[in-house]
Design a protein around this motif. Structure first.
Motif, PDB file in Angstrom:
ATOM      1  N   UNK A 126       0.788  -1.260   0.067  1.00 12.10           N
ATOM      2  CA  UNK A 126       0.076   0.118  -0.038  1.00 12.10           C
ATOM      3  C   UNK A 126       0.769   1.138   0.039  1.00 12.10           C
ATOM      4  N   UNK A 127       2.017   1.203   0.741  1.00 11.06           N
ATOM      5  CA  UNK A 127       2.967   2.355   0.733  1.00 11.06           C
ATOM      6  C   UNK A 127       3.409   2.520  -0.689  1.00 11.06           C
ATOM      7  N   UNK A 128       3.633   1.621  -1.321  1.00 12.09           N
ATOM      8  CA  UNK A 128       4.492   1.739  -2.740  1.00 12.09           C
ATOM      9  C   UNK A 128       3.111   2.309  -3.549  1.00 12.09           C
ATOM     10  N   UNK A 129       1.978   1.961  -3.438  1.00 10.89           N
ATOM     11  CA  UNK A 129       0.872   2.732  -4.211  1.00 10.89           C
ATOM     12  C   UNK A 129       0.925   4.280  -3.997  1.00 10.89           C
ATOM     13  N   UNK A 130       1.404   4.779  -2.928  1.00 10.96           N
ATOM     14  CA  UNK A 130       1.146   5.982  -2.640  1.00 10.96           C
ATOM     15  C   UNK A 130       2.831   6.588  -2.644  1.00 10.96           C
ATOM     16  N   UNK A 148       3.862  13.448   3.742  1.00 12.46           N
ATOM     17  CA  UNK A 148       4.207  11.885   3.886  1.00 12.46           C
ATOM     18  C   UNK A 148       3.057  11.444   4.736  1.00 12.46           C
ATOM     19  N   UNK A 149       2.604  12.186   5.940  1.00 10.82           N
ATOM     20  CA  UNK A 149       1.547  11.807   6.674  1.00 10.82           C
ATOM     21  C   UNK A 149       0.244  11.345   5.853  1.00 10.82           C
ATOM     22  N   UNK A 150       0.047  12.585   4.900  1.00 11.86           N
ATOM     23  CA  UNK A 150      -1.173  12.455   4.299  1.00 11.86           C
ATOM     24  C   UNK A 150      -1.048  11.106   3.448  1.00 11.86           C
ATOM     25  N   UNK A 151       0.139  10.942   2.810  1.00 10.20           N
ATOM     26  CA  UNK A 151       0.291   9.653   1.828  1.00 10.20           C
ATOM     27  C   UNK A 151      -0.025   8.443   2.692  1.00 10.20           C
ATOM     28  N   UNK A 152       0.630   8.341   3.801  1.00 10.67           N
ATOM     29  CA  UNK A 152       0.262   7.157   4.777  1.00 10.67           C
ATOM     30  C   UNK A 152      -1.137   7.033   5.101  1.00 10.67           C
ATOM     31  N   UNK A 153      -1.681   8.292   5.463  1.00 10.89           N
ATOM     32  CA  UNK A 153      -3.162   8.224   5.751  1.00 10.89           C
ATOM     33  C   UNK A 153      -4.048   7.664   4.473  1.00 10.89           C
ATOM     34  N   UNK A 154      -3.620   8.122   3.296  1.00 15.39           N
ATOM     35  CA  UNK A 154      -4.169   7.835   2.407  1.00 15.39           C
ATOM     36  C   UNK A 154      -3.925   6.079   1.978  1.00 15.39           C
ATOM     37  N   UNK A 185      -2.609  11.063  -6.624  1.00 11.96           N
ATOM     38  CA  UNK A 185      -2.713   9.816  -5.940  1.00 11.96           C
ATOM     39  C   UNK A 185      -4.318   9.560  -5.820  1.00 11.96           C
ATOM     40  N   UNK A 186      -4.895  10.434  -5.297  1.00 13.92           N
ATOM     41  CA  UNK A 186      -6.630  10.294  -5.074  1.00 13.92           C
ATOM     42  C   UNK A 186      -7.236   9.532  -6.128  1.00 13.92           C
ATOM     43  N   UNK A 187      -6.905  10.520  -7.329  1.00 12.62           N
ATOM     44  CA  UNK A 187      -7.546  10.168  -8.481  1.00 12.62           C
ATOM     45  C   UNK A 187      -7.206   8.750  -8.961  1.00 12.62           C
TER      46      UNK A 187
END
Lengths: 255, 271
Positions: A126-130, A148-154, A185-187
């Motif tokens: 999942x980390x790789x995907x963000x 990075x926190x936002x990415x981890x949250x995602x 990333x969201x899209x």
């Protein structure tokens, strides 16, 4: 899955003491679609989101998830609904007593009963995907930057492959470049999952990028809704003022 | 009658109105705290449990409190011995120092001092931690990830409180008695062997168990007050600070009140 909307809010009211925050919100999102709700500070966006998630109970009105009335669900049925939903909080809301990978794998470890090794593999994937490397997996949230926190949250929101993801002000507090990367990333990730998304934001750049449809919340009601492409020709003074960010107009600045 | 006449003028509070709203506010608070306590106890004694969280809290609440509990106990025991010696000497009762020290420590001071120190160290700490989690939306995040905060956060703290406090109190009792022994043998001329024999001979199991029953209750009070005030913490640094203050003050007052109540119920006043 029924062919109707995945999530539906019907005439939702919510007050805090004498203050009426939501005055009959009607909103729905179809499977696989991305809906962005615009609204100024204090318009009731966060309260709407918390009602939709079941973190608050509406005073009046209904919340339907996949056709079922979940307004007053508790316990197991509520957890079954939440298992199909992901949420990215405004402040990322990572648990600071856990490492990055334990945060991402929280549901896998605590609800789904996965073994730690398997859960960690899923978290790293999942980390790789963000676009984060496995080197951050063992850090704590305090050791990584806000972006990075936002990415981890995602990553945490998408790891259990939800059908619906909520984004609470996903770009707030980020620089424009990082914000754009988060939007991308969201899209990308919602499309990859085929998930529906409901985002609340006041960031027009973000709304234009991630929305299929846009709705505007003003004084506790949805006053306009339409395809994202029509946002510049809405014919609604409130929406126009918001889109162009003018202090003058029907909406009074919240000072 | 006009509406204005029923309202007190600004700046001039109506004492009856103030008293009424304060009473109602207090009753509402007791009600909320009782519901919170019921939910926490319910979550503590029914599955599912989070063993890793319970162990983590036992270490945080129990193990890391050892220094403060040990230091407080040794000084209290030493001061108690000095005071009893000085007071007892007025009517030739100095030889009762070991008996009164062990009674005072095991029944009252060991457990009360431990409880009060932990109201500061643990209750305020829990309130600040949970309060920070509340204001940064971590508690909402827990719920969206299908974890019940009562099971994941509050029950482990409650269980750790009621399990570790008796152990801490037992240690405080021993260290407190040793504090009294140290002062008595080194400064007051008591014979070490006689002092310890008097202590052990005089001590009954009941003295110790009264203290341990209190410890279980105090452990629950400390954990629940911390969790409760953290959970309802309002936003910002002031909100979290107030939560910590309320937790500490509330826990300390409740500990002293329960101490009296349990003493009334458990101490045998018969001949």
């Amino acid at each position: 899955m029924s062919s109707g909307p995945l999530l539906e809010l019907k005439d939702v009211h919510k007050s805090f003491g004498p203050k009426q925050v939501l005055k009959g919100v009607n909103l729905d999102v179809s499977p696989g679609k991305s809906l962005v709700v615009l609204g100024g500070s204090g318009s009731g966006k966060s309260v709407m989101l918390k009602n939709a998630l079941g973190l608050m109970t509406p005073d009046q009105g209904q919340i339907l998830f996949d056709g079922d009335d979940v307004t007053h669900d508790q316990g197991k049925t509520r957890e079954a609904m939440r298992a199909r939903i992901g949420m990215l909080f405004q402040s990322a809301a990572l648990f600071d007593s856990l490492t990055v990978w334990e945060n991402i794998a929280f549901r896998l470890l605590n609800s789904d009963g996965l073994k730690r090794k398997e859960a960690k593999e899923r978290a790293v994937e999942s980390l790789k995907q963000v676009r984060l490397g496995s080197d951050v997996a063992d850090l704590t949230p305090a050791e990584i930057s806000g972006g990075m926190q936002k990415r981890v949250g995602l990553a945490r929101a998408i790891v259990s492959k939800p059908e619906l993801i909520f984004f609470d002000e996903p770009t707030t507090g980020l620089d424009p470049i990082t914000a754009d990367a988060i939007n991308d990333l969201i899209v990308e990730q919602t499309k990859a999952l085929g998930a529906a998304a409901i985002s609340i934001t006041h960031d027009m750049a973000s709304a234009r990028k991630i929305a299929d449809e846009i709705a505007m919340l003003f004084e506790g009601k949805i006053i306009w809704r339409g395809p994202a492409s029509e946002i510049d020709h809405s014919g609604n003074d409130h929406v126009d003022q918001f889109v162009h960010g003018r202090a003058d107009g029907p909406i009074q600045p919240a000072l | 009658m006009s509406n204005a006449s029923t309202k007190p003028k600004a700046g001039v509070p109506n004492p009856l109105q103030w008293l009424g709203s304060a009473t109602l506010g207090m009753l509402a608070e007791i009600g909320r705290l009782s519901i919170f306590t019921g939910k926490t106890i319910g979550a503590s004694f029914s599955p599912r449990w989070y063993p890793a969280q319970i162990i983590r809290q036992m270490i945080a609440i129990g193990f890391y409190s050892l220094p403060v509990v040990g230091l407080s106990a040794v000084f209290i025991g030493a001061a108690l011995a000095l005071n009893i010696y000085s007071g007892g000497s007025r009517f030739g009762a100095e030889q009762f120092v070991p008996n009164i020290v062990v009674l005072g420590i095991t029944r009252e001071l060991g457990v009360t001092i431990t409880g009060l120190m932990l109201a500061g160290r643990v209750s305020a700490g829990i309130a600040a931690e949970i309060g920070a989690m509340r204001v940064t939306e971590q508690i909402d995040a827990l719920k969206t990830l299908s974890a019940n905060p009562f099971r994941y956060l509050y029950a482990p703290r409650f269980l750790a409180g009621i399990l570790t406090l008796p152990i801490l109190v037992l240690i405080a009792d021993i260290i407190g008695v040793m504090g009294g022994w140290a002062v008595s043998t080194m400064g007051l001329g008591f014979d070490s062997t006689t002092y310890l024999r008097n202590t052990v001979d005089f001590l009954t199991w009941e003295d110790v168990t009264v203290g341990l029953i209190k410890a279980v209750v105090f452990g629950g009070v400390i954990a629940i007050l911390g969790c409760y005030h953290g959970d309802k913490s309002s936003a910002g640094a002031t909100g979290v600070g107030r939560a910590a203050t309320f937790a500490m003050v509330g826990a300390a007052v409740l500990i002293l009140a329960f101490n009296y109540l349990i003493s009334t119920l458990l101490v045998d006043f018969g001949s």
